[in-house]
Design a protein around this motif. Sequence first.
Motif, mmCIF file in Angstrom:
data_model
loop_
_atom_site.group_PDB
_atom_site.id
_atom_site.type_symbol
_atom_site.label_atom_id
_atom_site.label_comp_id
_atom_site.label_asym_id
_atom_site.label_seq_id
_atom_site.Cartn_x
_atom_site.Cartn_y
_atom_site.Cartn_z
ATOM 1 N N ALA A 272 -0.411 8.262 8.821
ATOM 2 C CA ALA A 272 -0.615 6.993 8.120
ATOM 3 C C ALA A 272 0.473 5.989 8.516
ATOM 4 O O ALA A 272 0.196 4.807 8.713
ATOM 5 N N VAL A 273 1.701 6.463 8.658
ATOM 6 C CA VAL A 273 2.810 5.595 9.085
ATOM 7 C C VAL A 273 2.493 5.015 10.462
ATOM 8 O O VAL A 273 2.594 3.801 10.690
ATOM 9 N N VAL B 221 4.331 1.672 1.856
ATOM 10 C CA VAL B 221 5.399 2.513 1.319
ATOM 11 C C VAL B 221 4.895 3.945 1.352
ATOM 12 O O VAL B 221 3.875 4.256 0.729
ATOM 13 N N THR B 222 5.554 4.788 2.108
ATOM 14 C CA THR B 222 5.152 6.189 2.101
ATOM 15 C C THR B 222 6.096 6.952 1.186
ATOM 16 O O THR B 222 7.269 6.601 1.058
ATOM 17 N N ILE B 223 5.568 7.988 0.565
ATOM 18 C CA ILE B 223 6.400 8.836 -0.292
ATOM 19 C C ILE B 223 6.219 10.271 0.199
ATOM 20 O O ILE B 223 5.090 10.773 0.267
ATOM 21 N N SER B 224 7.314 10.896 0.568
ATOM 22 C CA SER B 224 7.241 12.289 1.035
ATOM 23 C C SER B 224 8.577 12.977 0.806
ATOM 24 O O SER B 224 9.606 12.507 1.276
ATOM 25 N N GLN B 225 8.552 14.047 0.067
ATOM 26 C CA GLN B 225 9.772 14.819 -0.165
ATOM 27 C C GLN B 225 10.318 15.336 1.156
ATOM 28 O O GLN B 225 11.479 15.146 1.482
ATOM 29 N N SER B 226 9.454 15.992 1.926
ATOM 30 C CA SER B 226 9.907 16.667 3.148
ATOM 31 C C SER B 226 10.129 15.698 4.305
ATOM 32 O O SER B 226 10.936 15.962 5.191
ATOM 33 N N GLY B 227 9.370 14.626 4.308
ATOM 34 C CA GLY B 227 9.414 13.706 5.453
ATOM 35 C C GLY B 227 8.702 14.260 6.677
ATOM 36 O O GLY B 227 8.793 13.704 7.771
ATOM 37 N N GLU B 228 7.962 15.357 6.512
ATOM 38 C CA GLU B 228 7.298 15.998 7.651
ATOM 39 C C GLU B 228 5.788 16.137 7.465
ATOM 40 O O GLU B 228 5.117 16.693 8.337
ATOM 41 N N THR B 229 5.249 15.702 6.361
ATOM 42 C CA THR B 229 3.827 15.883 6.096
ATOM 43 C C THR B 229 2.988 15.108 7.131
ATOM 44 O O THR B 229 3.098 13.888 7.240
ATOM 45 N N ALA B 230 2.157 15.843 7.861
ATOM 46 C CA ALA B 230 1.440 15.231 8.986
ATOM 47 C C ALA B 230 0.491 14.116 8.536
ATOM 48 O O ALA B 230 0.406 13.075 9.178
ATOM 49 N N ASP B 231 -0.201 14.329 7.428
ATOM 50 C CA ASP B 231 -1.135 13.296 6.964
ATOM 51 C C ASP B 231 -0.393 11.974 6.713
ATOM 52 O O ASP B 231 -0.881 10.896 7.055
ATOM 53 N N THR B 232 0.775 12.093 6.114
ATOM 54 C CA THR B 232 1.560 10.889 5.788
ATOM 55 C C THR B 232 2.124 10.268 7.065
ATOM 56 O O THR B 232 2.123 9.047 7.232
ATOM 57 N N LEU B 233 2.578 11.112 7.966
ATOM 58 C CA LEU B 233 3.118 10.613 9.239
ATOM 59 C C LEU B 233 2.051 9.836 10.025
ATOM 60 O O LEU B 233 2.328 8.773 10.588
ATOM 61 N N VAL C 194 0.866 -1.183 0.000
ATOM 62 C CA VAL C 194 0.000 0.000 0.000
ATOM 63 C C VAL C 194 0.901 1.231 0.000
ATOM 64 O O VAL C 194 1.713 1.409 0.912
ATOM 65 N N ILE C 195 0.762 2.045 -1.018
ATOM 66 C CA ILE C 195 1.551 3.274 -1.107
ATOM 67 C C ILE C 195 0.679 4.415 -0.585
ATOM 68 O O ILE C 195 -0.488 4.539 -0.966
ATOM 69 N N VAL C 196 1.247 5.224 0.302
ATOM 70 C CA VAL C 196 0.484 6.301 0.916
ATOM 71 C C VAL C 196 1.262 7.608 0.755
ATOM 72 O O VAL C 196 2.461 7.657 1.045
ATOM 73 N N ALA C 197 0.602 8.650 0.291
ATOM 74 C CA ALA C 197 1.290 9.922 0.056
ATOM 75 C C ALA C 197 0.273 11.031 -0.180
ATOM 76 O O ALA C 197 -0.928 10.764 -0.289
#
Length: 368
Positions: free
Chosen positions: A115-116, A101-113, A53-56
């Motif tokens: 999900a992690v 698998v998360t994809i984030s340029q910044s590594g700080e996006t709260a929505d993605t975090l 599952v890719i999340v971004a």
Amino acid sequence: EKGGFDWFMRKEIHEQPQAVADTLLGRFDADRRLTLDEVRISEAELRTIDKIVIVACGTAFYAGLVAKYAIEHWTRVPCEVEIASEFRYRDPIITGRTLVVTISQSGETADTLMAVRHAREQGAKVIAICNTNGSTIPRESDAVLYTHAGPEIGVASTKGFMTQVAACYLLGLYLAQVRGTKYGDEIATIMRELESMPAKIQKVLDAQQQVLDLAAELVDSKTVLFLGRHVGYPVALEGALKLKEIAYLHAEGFPAGELKHGPIALVEQDLPVFVIVPPQGRDQLHDKVVSNIQEVRARGARTIVLVEEGDHEVEPYADVLIRLPQASTLLQPLLATVPLQVFACELATLLGHDADQPRNLAKSVTVE
Ligand code: BG6
């Protein structure tokens, strides 16, 4: 600091050949086996995975959509792609055999975090594809695969996207190798093609004057459509997003095959429609997309056709032809995305907007 460019965004677009090359660099060991050193999940565990599952968010989500096609093709493992802000609120089916698998340029996006955190609570293993060393998302994940784009200042992601796509290809090939699918034997060949992409991206950039002129011609547009199929579909979505983000222009991306089920009603005289054409001959979708170009043109659209060199079939139906170096279907997004980025950046400039700092947007959004 902008290296002679008017915007960081434009500079970053021009850094893409290097950024992609850097992301691919040093991924082979002495035996020509792909190694992803940072992916600290054992091969035994990766062999038990039954779903990816890719999340971004935003552009990274579109990189994930491209990745789905490549990962499923190479690994035969089902792969879903989900908008991070939707993920945990719908009670997703995640088990110890799911690879998130998360994809984030910044590594700080709260929505993605978030999900992690949710995925790990459910027992899933999480790999972060990220451009920022030591940022929160990789720190909270089981493993990280870094893109090597260098700092991205422009709010609208460009080299971030391209390196995310490249990193996803690496991950897909690595999983194919570990799991021993038939594509495991073709990795060296596919990697050679991947390694040829930076020079081809450079060729697209060298021909950008045509795209700059096109932006000047289309500066009064009220709406722009983008059509693609297969991996060209996420490229169409990304082309539309770039226009919304920095040119504040209404734009939509559609799967070209879906046109007849609704969006074709939008087509009127002189509406600009960008179409990404899959490679000729090697791709069954090519002829279907050529028909789509004819259909919109018959209804008055101004067709801007992105098509590989040597494909003459589309010529009668294209108002503007943007030539792309040849590539296999799965890798074409690394080429087709580039003119769309250049177009958006130039249109924003001509409209007097700040291409680096678009209104209402932030480079990384640390609230849900
Ligand atoms: C948005 C940015 O807020 O976040 C987009 O405006 C970006 O440009 C998206 O694609 C995701 O950011 P990141 O850092 O998680 O890749």
